[in-house]
Write an enzyme that holds these catalytic residues in place. Sequence first.
Site, PDB file in Angstrom:
ATOM      1  N   TYR A  52       0.495   0.832   6.969  1.00 13.89           N
ATOM      2  CA  TYR A  52       0.157   0.794   8.389  1.00 13.89           C
ATOM      3  C   TYR A  52       0.735  -0.465   9.046  1.00 13.89           C
ATOM      4  CZ  TYR A  52      -3.485   4.316   7.359  1.00 13.89           C
ATOM      5  OH  TYR A  52      -4.179   5.425   6.960  1.00 13.89           O
ATOM      6  N   HIS A 110      -3.595   5.306  -2.454  1.00 11.09           N
ATOM      7  CA  HIS A 110      -3.271   6.103  -1.264  1.00 11.09           C
ATOM      8  C   HIS A 110      -2.874   7.542  -1.608  1.00 11.09           C
ATOM      9  CE1 HIS A 110      -1.656   5.596   3.116  1.00 11.09           C
ATOM     10  NE2 HIS A 110      -2.433   6.649   2.994  1.00 11.09           N
TER      11      HIS A 110
END
Length: 283
Positions: A52, A110
């Site tokens: 991100y 993730h």
Amino acid sequence: MMTLNNKFLLNDGTSLPHIALGTIDLQGGKGVHQALAALDIGYRVLDTATNYNNEGMIGEVVRRSSIPREQLYVSAKLPGLAHKYDKAIALIQESLYRTGLDYFDKFLIHWPNPKEGLYVEAWQALVDAQKYGLIKTIGVSNFLPEHLDNIIEATGVTPATNQIERHPYFNNKDLVAENDKRGIVSEAWSPFGREINDVLTNDTIKEIAKKYGRSPAQVIINWDNQNHVFPVVRSANPKHQYENFHYTVFELAQEDLVKIDALDKGEEGRVEGQNPNEYEEFV
């Protein structure tokens, strides 16, 4: 499961508040103000990830906020480029340095990247990082039942949460049930299906929202809540942040839950076709 205090109880004895703020695309000074606005509304969980590119922003939010650190929950994620044990340990430390925090409240793998086959090694790194005090709660993201069973069998440690794609066009009910069976709380990423589909303007969702005098977003988040799924909701707009946060003030009837379930499109409903057995993340 949920408690009467609107918290999700985890299998490691900890708990999470009823909703998380997703922070993808929240960056820099603007992102700081957007996240602080969410904290002022009542959010306490900030969900980030290495890719991100906003770990510095998250740390700045924690420092600027008047909320005590022990009342905030910072959740981060291990990227696919760091599944090897030594790389995973180093990246967890590096992410802490970037945020300026002493520990993460929650940390997830993730994606499993099963073709590479290193996710068990990555999970062992999270297990050890928890022992070292770098992480409070450990979990995974986008793991299927076979991935879950492999890491549990190898380490004896069950993830506290599994963050998965879940929205009305892809309700992922089978995986939610598999998580429940293992005592793992399901988290929903992109509960509104992202901008590429029309979940929030779907006629069925709008009809249900009108019935309760609520927003379509509140209906969808409540659908997650009542299925014991922890919602991770991204919004930079204070008005939407407020609406999303206050979704627990009403309850959907069983018939409405069924109507929302019926919107499922199976594999075609995935927002970007990201099947965890095929999709690989190396950033």
